[in-house]
Design a protein around this motif. Structure first.
Motif, PDB file in Angstrom:
ATOM      1  N   PRO A  37      61.343 -58.621  38.832  1.00 45.57           N
ATOM      2  CA  PRO A  37      60.329 -58.423  39.894  1.00 45.57           C
ATOM      3  C   PRO A  37      59.126 -58.123  39.569  1.00 45.57           C
ATOM      4  O   PRO A  37      59.115 -56.806  38.869  1.00 45.57           O
ATOM      5  CB  PRO A  37      61.026 -57.847  41.084  1.00 45.57           C
ATOM      6  CG  PRO A  37      62.036 -56.846  40.217  1.00 45.57           C
ATOM      7  CD  PRO A  37      62.206 -57.658  39.061  1.00 45.57           C
ATOM      8  N   ILE A  38      58.078 -58.940  39.841  1.00 45.67           N
ATOM      9  CA  ILE A  38      56.612 -58.401  39.265  1.00 45.67           C
ATOM     10  C   ILE A  38      55.693 -57.951  40.677  1.00 45.67           C
ATOM     11  O   ILE A  38      55.919 -58.814  41.636  1.00 45.67           O
ATOM     12  CB  ILE A  38      55.799 -59.499  38.741  1.00 45.67           C
ATOM     13  CG1 ILE A  38      56.680 -59.876  37.493  1.00 45.67           C
ATOM     14  CG2 ILE A  38      54.413 -59.077  38.409  1.00 45.67           C
ATOM     15  CD1 ILE A  38      56.250 -61.121  37.056  1.00 45.67           C
ATOM     16  N   GLU A  39      54.961 -56.755  40.688  1.00 48.12           N
ATOM     17  CA  GLU A  39      54.240 -56.508  41.933  1.00 48.12           C
ATOM     18  C   GLU A  39      53.037 -57.278  41.775  1.00 48.12           C
ATOM     19  O   GLU A  39      52.235 -57.014  40.651  1.00 48.12           O
ATOM     20  CB  GLU A  39      53.951 -55.091  41.909  1.00 48.12           C
ATOM     21  CG  GLU A  39      55.030 -54.332  42.425  1.00 48.12           C
ATOM     22  CD  GLU A  39      54.842 -52.813  42.619  1.00 48.12           C
ATOM     23  OE1 GLU A  39      54.175 -52.315  43.746  1.00 48.12           O
ATOM     24  OE2 GLU A  39      55.035 -52.025  41.556  1.00 48.12           O
ATOM     25  N   ILE A  40      52.649 -58.344  42.567  1.00 48.66           N
ATOM     26  CA  ILE A  40      51.397 -58.928  42.394  1.00 48.66           C
ATOM     27  C   ILE A  40      50.252 -58.459  43.439  1.00 48.66           C
ATOM     28  O   ILE A  40      50.411 -58.350  44.635  1.00 48.66           O
ATOM     29  CB  ILE A  40      51.678 -60.408  42.513  1.00 48.66           C
ATOM     30  CG1 ILE A  40      52.741 -60.831  41.857  1.00 48.66           C
ATOM     31  CG2 ILE A  40      50.424 -61.319  42.830  1.00 48.66           C
ATOM     32  CD1 ILE A  40      52.321 -61.023  40.461  1.00 48.66           C
ATOM     33  N   SER A  41      49.051 -58.148  43.080  1.00 49.81           N
ATOM     34  CA  SER A  41      48.048 -57.979  44.133  1.00 49.81           C
ATOM     35  C   SER A  41      46.767 -58.643  43.418  1.00 49.81           C
ATOM     36  O   SER A  41      46.526 -58.859  42.216  1.00 49.81           O
ATOM     37  CB  SER A  41      47.533 -56.629  44.282  1.00 49.81           C
ATOM     38  OG  SER A  41      47.400 -55.769  42.893  1.00 49.81           O
ATOM     39  N   ALA A  54      49.160 -57.793  37.927  1.00 53.24           N
ATOM     40  CA  ALA A  54      50.636 -58.093  37.944  1.00 53.24           C
ATOM     41  C   ALA A  54      51.168 -56.932  37.243  1.00 53.24           C
ATOM     42  O   ALA A  54      50.961 -56.531  36.159  1.00 53.24           O
ATOM     43  CB  ALA A  54      50.800 -59.214  37.059  1.00 53.24           C
ATOM     44  N   ARG A  55      52.212 -55.985  37.863  1.00 55.50           N
ATOM     45  CA  ARG A  55      52.590 -54.740  37.430  1.00 55.50           C
ATOM     46  C   ARG A  55      54.199 -54.779  37.577  1.00 55.50           C
ATOM     47  O   ARG A  55      55.087 -55.594  38.417  1.00 55.50           O
ATOM     48  CB  ARG A  55      52.175 -53.499  38.320  1.00 55.50           C
ATOM     49  CG  ARG A  55      50.848 -53.278  38.403  1.00 55.50           C
ATOM     50  CD  ARG A  55      50.239 -52.232  39.304  1.00 55.50           C
ATOM     51  NE  ARG A  55      50.902 -52.470  40.764  1.00 55.50           N
ATOM     52  CZ  ARG A  55      50.079 -53.083  41.588  1.00 55.50           C
ATOM     53  NH1 ARG A  55      48.932 -53.563  41.299  1.00 55.50           N
ATOM     54  NH2 ARG A  55      50.696 -53.424  42.902  1.00 55.50           N
ATOM     55  N   ARG A  56      54.649 -54.105  36.582  1.00 59.60           N
ATOM     56  CA  ARG A  56      56.236 -53.828  36.449  1.00 59.60           C
ATOM     57  C   ARG A  56      56.570 -53.115  37.740  1.00 59.60           C
ATOM     58  O   ARG A  56      55.637 -52.190  38.211  1.00 59.60           O
ATOM     59  CB  ARG A  56      56.571 -52.966  35.394  1.00 59.60           C
ATOM     60  CG  ARG A  56      56.552 -53.685  33.940  1.00 59.60           C
ATOM     61  CD  ARG A  56      57.030 -52.735  33.058  1.00 59.60           C
ATOM     62  NE  ARG A  56      57.122 -53.113  31.904  1.00 59.60           N
ATOM     63  CZ  ARG A  56      58.202 -53.316  31.047  1.00 59.60           C
ATOM     64  NH1 ARG A  56      59.206 -52.703  31.177  1.00 59.60           N
ATOM     65  NH2 ARG A  56      57.988 -53.833  29.838  1.00 59.60           N
ATOM     66  N   MET A  57      57.782 -53.395  38.365  1.00 64.82           N
ATOM     67  CA  MET A  57      58.174 -52.467  39.442  1.00 64.82           C
ATOM     68  C   MET A  57      58.928 -51.122  38.882  1.00 64.82           C
ATOM     69  O   MET A  57      59.700 -51.271  37.909  1.00 64.82           O
ATOM     70  CB  MET A  57      59.432 -53.317  40.184  1.00 64.82           C
ATOM     71  CG  MET A  57      59.059 -54.683  41.089  1.00 64.82           C
ATOM     72  SD  MET A  57      58.253 -54.536  42.411  1.00 64.82           S
ATOM     73  CE  MET A  57      59.451 -53.435  43.455  1.00 64.82           C
ATOM     74  N   GLU A  58      58.472 -50.177  39.405  1.00 57.09           N
ATOM     75  CA  GLU A  58      58.904 -48.934  39.249  1.00 57.09           C
ATOM     76  C   GLU A  58      60.680 -48.920  39.054  1.00 57.09           C
ATOM     77  O   GLU A  58      60.928 -49.070  40.175  1.00 57.09           O
ATOM     78  CB  GLU A  58      58.405 -47.706  39.913  1.00 57.09           C
ATOM     79  CG  GLU A  58      56.819 -47.591  39.465  1.00 57.09           C
ATOM     80  CD  GLU A  58      56.544 -47.250  38.028  1.00 57.09           C
ATOM     81  OE1 GLU A  58      56.869 -46.760  37.456  1.00 57.09           O
ATOM     82  OE2 GLU A  58      55.442 -47.985  37.498  1.00 57.09           O
TER      83      GLU A  58
END
Length: 60
Positions: A37-41, A54-58
């Motif tokens: 899962p990638i956090e997209i903003s 595009a960030r890693r999910m903590e």
């Protein structure tokens, strides 16, 4: 609008279709290569993409 970026887990380049009618958007999408899962903003101004992250999910 097609946008290319690098997965923060597997470092593969993937593409995503972004809708410029959504000026500001944040959501979670799985990488099409490694399925993590990638956090997209992203943010559009006047139909132009002005930021994308595009960030890693903590904790994953």
């Amino acid at each position: 609008m097609e946008h290319f970026f690098t997965c923060p887990y597997c470092w593969q380049q993937i593409s995503m279709i972004l809708d410029p009618s959504e000026e500001l958007s944040e959501y979670i999408e799985d990488c099409e290569v490694c399925c993590r899962p990638i956090e997209i903003s992203f943010r559009f101004e006047d139909g132009e993409l002005v930021s994308f992250e595009a960030r890693r999910m903590e904790g994953i």
